[in-house]
Design a protein around this motif. Structure first.
Motif, PDB file in Angstrom:
ATOM      1  N   ASN A 721       1.079  -1.468   0.200  1.00 36.43           N
ATOM      2  CA  ASN A 721      -0.025   0.079  -0.305  1.00 36.43           C
ATOM      3  C   ASN A 721       1.005   1.411  -0.348  1.00 36.43           C
ATOM      4  O   ASN A 721       0.189   1.802  -0.262  1.00 36.43           O
ATOM      5  CB  ASN A 721      -0.779   0.241   1.388  1.00 36.43           C
ATOM      6  N   THR A 722       2.471   1.064   0.213  1.00 35.78           N
ATOM      7  CA  THR A 722       2.782   2.319   0.355  1.00 35.78           C
ATOM      8  C   THR A 722       3.408   2.776  -0.932  1.00 35.78           C
ATOM      9  O   THR A 722       4.393   4.025  -0.721  1.00 35.78           O
ATOM     10  CB  THR A 722       4.057   2.529   1.632  1.00 35.78           C
ATOM     11  N   MET A 723       3.823   1.128  -1.495  1.00 36.12           N
ATOM     12  CA  MET A 723       4.047   1.719  -3.008  1.00 36.12           C
ATOM     13  C   MET A 723       3.129   2.932  -3.940  1.00 36.12           C
ATOM     14  O   MET A 723       2.497   2.428  -4.218  1.00 36.12           O
ATOM     15  CB  MET A 723       4.434   0.554  -3.726  1.00 36.12           C
ATOM     16  N   VAL A 766       6.853  -8.203   2.258  1.00 39.56           N
ATOM     17  CA  VAL A 766       7.753  -8.067   1.900  1.00 39.56           C
ATOM     18  C   VAL A 766       8.129  -8.276   0.438  1.00 39.56           C
ATOM     19  O   VAL A 766       7.312  -9.740   0.395  1.00 39.56           O
ATOM     20  CB  VAL A 766       8.912  -9.604   2.745  1.00 39.56           C
ATOM     21  N   LEU A 767       9.405  -7.692  -0.788  1.00 39.40           N
ATOM     22  CA  LEU A 767       8.708  -8.556  -1.709  1.00 39.40           C
ATOM     23  C   LEU A 767      10.748  -8.530  -2.409  1.00 39.40           C
ATOM     24  O   LEU A 767      11.734  -7.465  -2.008  1.00 39.40           O
ATOM     25  CB  LEU A 767       8.022  -7.672  -2.118  1.00 39.40           C
ATOM     26  N   TRP A 768      10.934  -9.459  -2.781  1.00 38.68           N
ATOM     27  CA  TRP A 768      12.454  -9.675  -3.213  1.00 38.68           C
ATOM     28  C   TRP A 768      12.494  -9.593  -5.003  1.00 38.68           C
ATOM     29  O   TRP A 768      11.972 -10.689  -5.065  1.00 38.68           O
ATOM     30  CB  TRP A 768      12.836 -10.896  -2.909  1.00 38.68           C
ATOM     31  N   GLY A 769      12.471  -8.953  -5.592  1.00 41.59           N
ATOM     32  CA  GLY A 769      12.202  -8.897  -7.500  1.00 41.59           C
ATOM     33  C   GLY A 769      13.881  -8.427  -7.665  1.00 41.59           C
ATOM     34  O   GLY A 769      14.855  -7.694  -7.174  1.00 41.59           O
ATOM     35  N   SER A 770      13.677  -8.415  -8.975  1.00 39.11           N
ATOM     36  CA  SER A 770      15.027  -7.924  -9.724  1.00 39.11           C
ATOM     37  C   SER A 770      14.260  -8.147 -11.240  1.00 39.11           C
ATOM     38  O   SER A 770      12.654  -8.365 -11.895  1.00 39.11           O
ATOM     39  CB  SER A 770      16.029  -8.990 -10.233  1.00 39.11           C
ATOM     40  N   ILE A 797      17.290  -4.978  -3.549  1.00 35.03           N
ATOM     41  CA  ILE A 797      16.507  -4.575  -2.158  1.00 35.03           C
ATOM     42  C   ILE A 797      15.641  -5.276  -2.406  1.00 35.03           C
ATOM     43  O   ILE A 797      14.879  -4.509  -2.615  1.00 35.03           O
ATOM     44  CB  ILE A 797      17.443  -2.873  -1.717  1.00 35.03           C
ATOM     45  N   PRO A 798      15.340  -5.775  -0.755  1.00 34.11           N
ATOM     46  CA  PRO A 798      13.869  -5.865  -1.106  1.00 34.11           C
ATOM     47  C   PRO A 798      12.622  -4.440  -0.066  1.00 34.11           C
ATOM     48  O   PRO A 798      13.376  -4.090   0.453  1.00 34.11           O
ATOM     49  CB  PRO A 798      14.288  -6.877   0.631  1.00 34.11           C
ATOM     50  N   TYR A 799      11.859  -4.923  -1.173  1.00 40.37           N
ATOM     51  CA  TYR A 799      10.519  -3.461  -0.277  1.00 40.37           C
ATOM     52  C   TYR A 799      10.333  -4.172   0.349  1.00 40.37           C
ATOM     53  O   TYR A 799       9.610  -5.488   0.399  1.00 40.37           O
ATOM     54  CB  TYR A 799       9.131  -3.669  -1.744  1.00 40.37           C
ATOM     55  N   VAL A 800      10.354  -3.423   1.712  1.00 38.96           N
ATOM     56  CA  VAL A 800       9.631  -3.703   3.554  1.00 38.96           C
ATOM     57  C   VAL A 800       8.605  -3.072   3.551  1.00 38.96           C
ATOM     58  O   VAL A 800       8.970  -1.871   3.522  1.00 38.96           O
ATOM     59  CB  VAL A 800      11.044  -4.410   4.377  1.00 38.96           C
ATOM     60  N   VAL A 821       9.710   1.255   5.013  1.00 40.95           N
ATOM     61  CA  VAL A 821      10.708   0.481   5.724  1.00 40.95           C
ATOM     62  C   VAL A 821      12.218   0.627   4.593  1.00 40.95           C
ATOM     63  O   VAL A 821      13.118   1.390   5.018  1.00 40.95           O
ATOM     64  CB  VAL A 821      10.598  -0.842   5.962  1.00 40.95           C
ATOM     65  N   THR A 822      12.036  -0.101   3.621  1.00 48.46           N
ATOM     66  CA  THR A 822      13.039   0.845   2.926  1.00 48.46           C
ATOM     67  C   THR A 822      12.397   1.629   1.485  1.00 48.46           C
ATOM     68  O   THR A 822      11.479   1.487   1.216  1.00 48.46           O
ATOM     69  CB  THR A 822      13.652  -0.673   2.752  1.00 48.46           C
ATOM     70  N   HIS A 823      13.186   1.297   0.095  1.00 49.63           N
ATOM     71  CA  HIS A 823      13.201   2.480  -0.544  1.00 49.63           C
ATOM     72  C   HIS A 823      13.027   3.632  -0.185  1.00 49.63           C
ATOM     73  O   HIS A 823      11.629   3.865  -0.845  1.00 49.63           O
ATOM     74  CB  HIS A 823      12.427   1.014  -1.904  1.00 49.63           C
TER      75      HIS A 823
END
Length: 847
Positions: A721-723, A766-770, A797-800, A821-823
């Motif tokens: 939701n913060t993306m 949590v999202l790990w992606g490339s 860098i994981p999106y948390v 938390v990240t990005h």
């Protein structure tokens, strides 16, 4: 003469012992020296029978003469001639009730007892050194659980009779003024007679009876149920066999030997949990109780914290084996639940021959749903289960459990003799009257109209003959691209065909002045196993940010709301989509679905894609793809219905996961512009954790080894939701989404929150992606309107995202605060930084 007198005295002497025996034990001989009273004890509000109630009269010598009611609430009391002028009924949780005795030596006295709402407000103070005599008994119960628990058996089976009744209660004055109720009110006189002098009249709307054979095997844990016969009468019931599958014996199994009892989707603390001393207060009220020759301890209990999901009531424990013999429990009135005024479970156990374990012989469950609105009525559900013909530790062939439920071919045959033979007790005059009232009410034309309206609210369609208009949630919408949108549509129902389903809609946007439309044809090829095929064509607005649903169970409320608001920021485009599908249940709990799709992409925002593969420039494109999906749902039951044209699944076992695999292949045929592969897998599960509440997690993994334009990649937004919309994309990723519903674990200790029945929720996403450089570069040059658009890659860098919230606000609303938390340093094409916090509002219905 003297000799005759001696002879008479001799004969009298010989017969005197016989005369004494007759005068002592013959009922007709004693009839002149005793009084006999009979009757039935019921709950004044719900009308359910009350077992285990003590009925007594006072005697002149300051003693009492009493008895108790059986499981059906019936009693028979024989007293001396010299008694007081009143008869009393008393039971824990209810107000002491008395009534005058009839003048004769026999009579019927029925009681309608009212709940004692002050019960849990009493406080007991005991010395610190006091040793509660009930504690030693509870220790014995826990120590003997393994030998008394039915789950320790190799297997068991029994025949089960189930009866379900639903009634309207607390009918408001405003509701009584409605036209429909004015036609029903003349029945209220007879309903008052059913309720009794002190009872509340309830309007029966549904009743069913079902006979089933139930089998349960452990190691491996397998269950199956064979429905032999069902009988249903109710308002708005389309398929009585469907009801029998929903309310079978497996639906009403409660094992109190487990630490937690699953009820209304929540975990309630058992009164004999291993940690009993932490949650309950106990009182040994009778150490020498005796029922049917079995010596018992009778213990009353209540939770230490009234807002906990726990019980208050009475249990009877066998003195020799510390087994649960009888149980009468209610959910505490202050428990953190919505709409449920009362939940009550009464159970009697039996020990089959050759076993140390105890199985439920009779169970009664009462659920009282309060008035959701003041102008509405409440609901009462009354479930009764009687089991017999127990067999234990049998060996069964694996084929017996191939299907979790089967139905006898004669399940709906109407034969009153069958029910007379298979009911554990005959229908009373009141029971027969209930059937008559339901038949009368459902035949009223106005009731049928209200039933159709209620069906529309539940299903989303309003039925007119063979066609249903809807879904009504889509009738009007508004967004910044189309402006006001009006839509009309619907689909056929079972009255048109029990195989063919035709549907479609047409809509018009008053700002973009575009017509949009859809048409579909579906055919049910088989109901067992469920198999279905279909084809549809849609021309309508779609959104890149919501294009792929990522395995979410998206409901109609969300779909309708997604068509409103600022859709321009979500990458809107016009799409023409021709789709065909086929699906079937290939094995129990395994579903296979094949989907062929040809769709267009006509963007309504600046878009230009330069393909690094063929060097072509695309401002629009088309795709042709074939998707294979395999889903495993262990524990889920697919219900069988010949009258409802959709696959209905019930439950998902005991916290079983749902696993889905998808493979999508894109082709350069039928004008498709790209060739590609997409591999995806998902697992989701709800995990009950007792006092810690309930967790819900979802793992999703996607792998795209192809070079594609950005709208065909994974644009993450559904669970983050913060993306920002279209902020990040991936061609390979792993996502983990978790919610912890803590029920009243924290809020029950805070006075204000406890009063409001608020509950806390925690979120972790949590999202790990490339993203391959070829796909990222293609995105960078995709829009001539935004040349400085930043990278969409997560760059390893994981999106948390972390969050917490409150649910059950005014019973329907939920608010979450979510933190990025990240990005946190990722400016958009205008140089604006993302927000570090988002507020999410939701509407939900949770008990």
């Amino acid at each position: 003469m003297q000799a005759k007198a001696k002879g008479f005295l001799f004969i009298l002497g010989k017969l005197f012992p016989l005369l004494c025996f007759v005068l002592t034990f013959c009922p007709c001989a004693r009839a002149q020296s005793v009084k006999t009273y009979t009757g039935k004890i019921t709950d004044a509000e719900t009308g359910e029978p009350l077992p285990y109630v003590t009925i007594y009269v006072k005697l002149p010598n300051n003693t009492t003469k009493g008895t108790t009611t059986d499981f059906s609430g019936v009693y028979r009391l024989v007293t001396p001639l010299a008694t007081g002028d009143s008869i009393y009924a008393t039971y824990v949780g209810y107000i002491l009730t008395k009534k005058p005795l009839p003048a004769g030596r026999t009579g019927t006295v029925d009681f309608q007892m009212k709940t004692n709402t002050e019960l849990l407000k009493t406080v007991t103070i005991t010395p610190k050194k006091y040793i509660n005599p009930a504690w030693a008994i509870l220790d014995g119960v826990v120590q003997h659980k393994d030998e008394n628990n039915l789950d320790k058996l190799k297997s068991y089976e029994y025949q089960s009779y189930n009866r379900l009744g639903l009634s309207l209660t607390n009918i408001s004055d405003k509701m009584k003024q409605r036209k429909v109720m004015k036609q029903i009110l003349p029945l209220m006189d007879s309903l008052q007679k059913i309720a009794g002098d002190d009872g509340t009249p309830n309007l029966p709307v549904f009743v069913s009876e079902t006979v089933t054979d139930f089998y349960h095997q452990h190691n491996p844990d397998l269950k199956t149920e064979k429905i032999q016969r069902t009988r249903t009468s109710g308002i708005g019931i389309e398929d009585e066999t469907l009801v029998s599958q929903i309310v079978g014996s497996a639906f009403q199994q409660y094992n109190f030997y487990k630490n937690y009892v699953r009820l209304a989707g929540k975990d309630f603390i058992s009164p004999i949990t291993d940690s009993w001393k932490m949650f309950y207060n106990y009182e040994l009220v009778d150490s020498q109780d005796k029922i049917h020759g079995v010596e018992l301890y009778r213990i009353e209990f209540k939770p230490k914290r009234s807002h906990d999901l726990a019980f208050v009531g009475t249990m009877w424990i066998t003195q020799d084996t510390y087994a649960l013999y009888r149980l009468d429990v209610s959910v505490t009135p202050d428990a953190n639940l919505d709409f449920l005024d009362k939940i009550k479970i009464q159970q009697e156990m039996v020990q089959p021959a050759g076993s140390t374990a105890w199985l439920p012989e009779k169970t009664r469950i009462i659920v009282n749903i309060s008035n959701i609105a003041k102008s509405w009525s409440g609901f009462i559900g009354n479930f009764y289960v009687a089991n017999k013909n127990f067999k234990i530790n049998q060996t069964y062939p694996r084929e017996l459990f191939k299907e979790p439920m089967t139905m006898n071919d004669s399940i709906s045959v109407k034969n009153e003799d069958y029910w007379v033979q298979n009911r554990p007790e005959p229908l009373t005059a009141t029971d027969k009257r209930v059937y008559q009232i339901i038949d009368t009410v459902k035949s009223l034309p106005i009731v049928k109209s209200y039933t159709d309206i209620l069906g529309m609210l539940i299903n989303g369609y309003y039925r007119v003959g063979k066609f249903g208009f809807g879904p009504y949630l889509y009738t009007f919408s508004y967004n910044d691209v189309q402006g006001p949108v009006l839509r009309a549509g619907g689909q056929t129902n079972k009255y048109f065909s029990d195989r063919w389903i035709l549907g479609g809609y047409v809509s018009y946007g008053f700002t973009d002045q575009r017509w949009n439309y859809n048409g579909s044809v579906e055919y049910i090829t088989s109901r067992k196993p469920w198999s279905q095929v279909g084809v549809s064509y849609t021309h309508d607005l779609n959104q890149t940010g919501y294009q792929f649903e990522n395995f979410n169970n998206v409901n109609n409320v969300f779909r309708a709301s997604a068509r409103n608001g600022r859709v321009m920021r979500r990458g809107p485009f016009i799409q023409s989509d021709l789709k065909f599908y086929g699906q079937t249940d290939i094995w129990p709990n395994w579903r296979l679905r094949l989907t062929g799709d040809h769709r267009t992409f006509e963007p309504l925002y600046p878009f230009n894609y330069h393909s690094p593969i063929n060097g072509k420039e695309y401002t629009t494109y088309q795709v042709a793809e074939l998707q294979t999906e395999l889903q495993w749902t262990p524990g889920k039951r697919v219900l069988q219905s010949a009258k409802i044209n959709k696959r209905i699944a019930l439950g998902n076992g005991e916290d079983n996961p749902v696993v889905t695999f998808r493979y999508t292949r894109g082709f350069k045929i039928f004008d498709g512009d790209f060739e590609y592969h997409r591999f995806a897998a998902n697992i989701r599960q709800k995990v009950h954790m007792g006092i810690w509440g309930k967790g819900e997690y979802m793992f999703t993994g996607v792998y795209l080894p192809s070079i594609l334009p950005n709208p065909l990649l994974e644009n993450h937004r559904f669970n983050f939701n913060t993306m920002r919309f279209l902020e990040y994309s991936s061609d390979r990723y792993l996502a983990f989404n978790y919610q912890q519903h803590m029920e009243g674990l924290l809020t029950n200790s805070i006075p204000l929150l406890k009063t409001l029945n608020l509950r806390t929720v925690a979120d972790l996403n949590v999202l790990w992606g490339s993203l391959r450089e070829e796909n990222n570069a293609g995105f960078r040059g995709a829009s001539s309107g935004f040349p400085n658009r930043p990278s969409r890659s997560l760059n390893g860098i994981p999106y948390v995202e972390l969050g917490y919230g409150l649910e059950n606000i005014f019973k329907f609303f939920r608010v979450d605060l979510l933190y990025r938390v990240t990005h946190r340093n990722h400016p958009d094409e205008f140089g604006d930084q993302p927000r570090s916090m988002a507020v999410r509002f939701g509407v939900q219905f949770r008990l």
